[in-house]
Design a protein around this motif. Structure first.
Motif, PDB file in Angstrom:
ATOM      1  N   ARG A   1       0.866  -1.180   0.000  1.00 20.54           N
ATOM      2  CA  ARG A   1       0.000   0.000   0.000  1.00 20.54           C
ATOM      3  C   ARG A   1       0.897   1.223   0.000  1.00 20.54           C
ATOM      4  N   ARG A   2       0.431   2.251  -0.652  1.00 21.35           N
ATOM      5  CA  ARG A   2       1.185   3.500  -0.707  1.00 21.35           C
ATOM      6  C   ARG A   2       0.752   4.385   0.447  1.00 21.35           C
ATOM      7  N   GLU A   3       1.748   4.948   1.117  1.00 22.37           N
ATOM      8  CA  GLU A   3       1.500   5.908   2.198  1.00 22.37           C
ATOM      9  C   GLU A   3       2.335   7.137   1.874  1.00 22.37           C
ATOM     10  N   GLY A   4       1.706   8.097   1.218  1.00 24.43           N
ATOM     11  CA  GLY A   4       2.452   9.273   0.758  1.00 24.43           C
ATOM     12  C   GLY A   4       3.473   8.851  -0.285  1.00 24.43           C
ATOM     13  N   LYS A   5       4.746   9.112   0.016  1.00 25.63           N
ATOM     14  CA  LYS A   5       5.807   8.733  -0.920  1.00 25.63           C
ATOM     15  C   LYS A   5       6.421   7.383  -0.602  1.00 25.63           C
ATOM     16  N   MET A   6       5.918   6.719   0.431  1.00 22.77           N
ATOM     17  CA  MET A   6       6.459   5.407   0.820  1.00 22.77           C
ATOM     18  C   MET A   6       5.521   4.295   0.355  1.00 22.77           C
ATOM     19  N   VAL A   7       6.116   3.139   0.093  1.00 21.18           N
ATOM     20  CA  VAL A   7       5.336   1.940  -0.196  1.00 21.18           C
ATOM     21  C   VAL A   7       5.558   0.977   0.960  1.00 21.18           C
ATOM     22  N   MET A   8       4.460   0.602   1.606  1.00 22.12           N
ATOM     23  CA  MET A   8       4.513  -0.263   2.767  1.00 22.12           C
ATOM     24  C   MET A   8       4.120  -1.678   2.363  1.00 22.12           C
ATOM     25  N   TYR A   9       4.833  -2.671   2.899  1.00 25.31           N
ATOM     26  CA  TYR A   9       4.581  -4.070   2.583  1.00 25.31           C
ATOM     27  C   TYR A   9       4.231  -4.841   3.847  1.00 25.31           C
ATOM     28  N   SER A  10       3.385  -5.848   3.672  1.00 28.01           N
ATOM     29  CA  SER A  10       3.048  -6.764   4.762  1.00 28.01           C
ATOM     30  C   SER A  10       2.751  -8.132   4.155  1.00 28.01           C
ATOM     31  N   LEU A  11       2.849  -9.158   4.978  1.00 26.16           N
ATOM     32  CA  LEU A  11       2.536 -10.510   4.532  1.00 26.16           C
ATOM     33  C   LEU A  11       1.027 -10.681   4.402  1.00 26.16           C
ATOM     34  N   THR A  12       0.607 -11.451   3.421  1.00 28.25           N
ATOM     35  CA  THR A  12      -0.780 -11.877   3.351  1.00 28.25           C
ATOM     36  C   THR A  12      -0.933 -13.083   4.270  1.00 28.25           C
ATOM     37  N   GLU A  13      -2.142 -13.513   4.480  1.00 22.15           N
ATOM     38  CA  GLU A  13      -2.368 -14.710   5.292  1.00 22.15           C
ATOM     39  C   GLU A  13      -1.669 -15.913   4.652  1.00 22.15           C
ATOM     40  N   ARG A  14      -1.758 -16.019   3.333  1.00 24.67           N
ATOM     41  CA  ARG A  14      -1.082 -17.105   2.617  1.00 24.67           C
ATOM     42  C   ARG A  14       0.429 -17.021   2.808  1.00 24.67           C
ATOM     43  N   GLY A  15       0.975 -15.809   2.731  1.00 22.96           N
ATOM     44  CA  GLY A  15       2.408 -15.613   2.923  1.00 22.96           C
ATOM     45  C   GLY A  15       2.852 -15.989   4.326  1.00 22.96           C
ATOM     46  N   ALA A  16       2.047 -15.605   5.314  1.00 20.22           N
ATOM     47  CA  ALA A  16       2.376 -15.936   6.706  1.00 20.22           C
ATOM     48  C   ALA A  16       2.329 -17.443   6.931  1.00 20.22           C
ATOM     49  N   SER A  17       1.345 -18.103   6.342  1.00 19.57           N
ATOM     50  CA  SER A  17       1.235 -19.561   6.489  1.00 19.57           C
ATOM     51  C   SER A  17       2.426 -20.269   5.861  1.00 19.57           C
ATOM     52  N   LEU A  18       2.797 -19.842   4.659  1.00 15.97           N
ATOM     53  CA  LEU A  18       3.935 -20.473   3.983  1.00 15.97           C
ATOM     54  C   LEU A  18       5.224 -20.201   4.735  1.00 15.97           C
ATOM     55  N   LEU A  19       5.422 -18.964   5.195  1.00 15.71           N
ATOM     56  CA  LEU A  19       6.617 -18.627   5.962  1.00 15.71           C
ATOM     57  C   LEU A  19       6.693 -19.458   7.229  1.00 15.71           C
ATOM     58  N   SER A  20       5.558 -19.620   7.893  1.00 14.94           N
ATOM     59  CA  SER A  20       5.494 -20.429   9.106  1.00 14.94           C
ATOM     60  C   SER A  20       5.910 -21.866   8.818  1.00 14.94           C
ATOM     61  N   ALA A  21       5.437 -22.414   7.713  1.00 14.84           N
ATOM     62  CA  ALA A  21       5.805 -23.795   7.345  1.00 14.84           C
ATOM     63  C   ALA A  21       7.291 -23.909   7.039  1.00 14.84           C
ATOM     64  N   VAL A  22       7.828 -22.918   6.341  1.00 10.53           N
ATOM     65  CA  VAL A  22       9.243 -22.950   5.968  1.00 10.53           C
ATOM     66  C   VAL A  22      10.140 -22.800   7.203  1.00 10.53           C
ATOM     67  N   LEU A  23       9.795 -21.864   8.086  1.00 11.65           N
ATOM     68  CA  LEU A  23      10.612 -21.601   9.261  1.00 11.65           C
ATOM     69  C   LEU A  23      10.343 -22.561  10.416  1.00 11.65           C
ATOM     70  N   GLY A  24       9.193 -23.233  10.358  1.00 13.33           N
ATOM     71  CA  GLY A  24       8.852 -24.156  11.434  1.00 13.33           C
ATOM     72  C   GLY A  24       8.400 -23.460  12.700  1.00 13.33           C
ATOM     73  N   GLU A  25       7.862 -22.253  12.558  1.00 15.06           N
ATOM     74  CA  GLU A  25       7.356 -21.505  13.715  1.00 15.06           C
ATOM     75  C   GLU A  25       6.155 -20.685  13.301  1.00 15.06           C
ATOM     76  N   GLU A  26       5.305 -20.362  14.233  1.00 18.50           N
ATOM     77  CA  GLU A  26       4.080 -19.601  13.943  1.00 18.50           C
ATOM     78  C   GLU A  26       4.396 -18.142  13.654  1.00 18.50           C
ATOM     79  N   ILE A  27       3.756 -17.605  12.631  1.00 16.47           N
ATOM     80  CA  ILE A  27       3.942 -16.211  12.204  1.00 16.47           C
ATOM     81  C   ILE A  27       2.592 -15.535  12.257  1.00 16.47           C
ATOM     82  N   GLY A  28       2.513 -14.334  12.831  1.00 14.30           N
ATOM     83  CA  GLY A  28       1.260 -13.567  12.832  1.00 14.30           C
ATOM     84  C   GLY A  28       1.158 -12.715  11.597  1.00 14.30           C
ATOM     85  N   VAL A  29      -0.064 -12.380  11.217  1.00 18.68           N
ATOM     86  CA  VAL A  29      -0.275 -11.524  10.035  1.00 18.68           C
ATOM     87  C   VAL A  29      -0.526 -10.110  10.497  1.00 18.68           C
TER      88      VAL A  29
END
Length: 117
Positions: free
Chosen positions: A89-117
């Motif tokens: 999402r754009r916030e003024g002149k910055m672009v902010m990024y966050s994980l989607t639920e799918r991204g958090a789930s995949l990251l959690s599986a890869v790292l072997g630990e729970e990730i919050g969204v």
């Protein structure tokens, strides 16, 4: 003799067919494999892990955290976004990024630990 194979062909056809019908289609399997490959890159994995830790970060912060140039970080974030693993999402002149639920789930599986969204 090979310990990895059955010595006898003993297919339980009804059971095997029922399982095969429930599995992913070829297209969905290809898409899922693409998402998994996305996190096999160390830079993308680092970016995703940073987002998992922080929740939301701008490209400048992600660049600093990963120790990579903003151009390279932006490229990797585009890849992750195209696969539905991060959102922006754009916030003024910055672009902010966050994980989607799918991204958090995949990251959690890869790292072997729970990730919050």
């Amino acid at each position: 003799m090979n310990d990895d194979r059955c010595e006898l062909l003993c297919v339980d056809a009804p059971r095997a067919e029922a399982i095969r019908e429930k599995l992913l289609t070829e297209k969905k399997a290809q898409e899922a494999a693409g998402r998994a490959r996305a996190l096999s890159d160390p830079t993308r994995l680092t970016l995703a892990a940073a987002l998992g830790e922080a929740g939301e970060l701008c490209v400048c912060d992600l660049s600093w955290i990963a120790g990579r140039g903003q151009g390279l970080v932006s490229h990797h974030l585009r890849v992750l976004r195209s696969l539905g693993l991060v959102r922006s999402r754009r916030e003024g002149k910055m672009v902010m990024y966050s994980l989607t639920e799918r991204g958090a789930s995949l990251l959690s599986a890869v790292l072997g630990e729970e990730i919050g969204v």
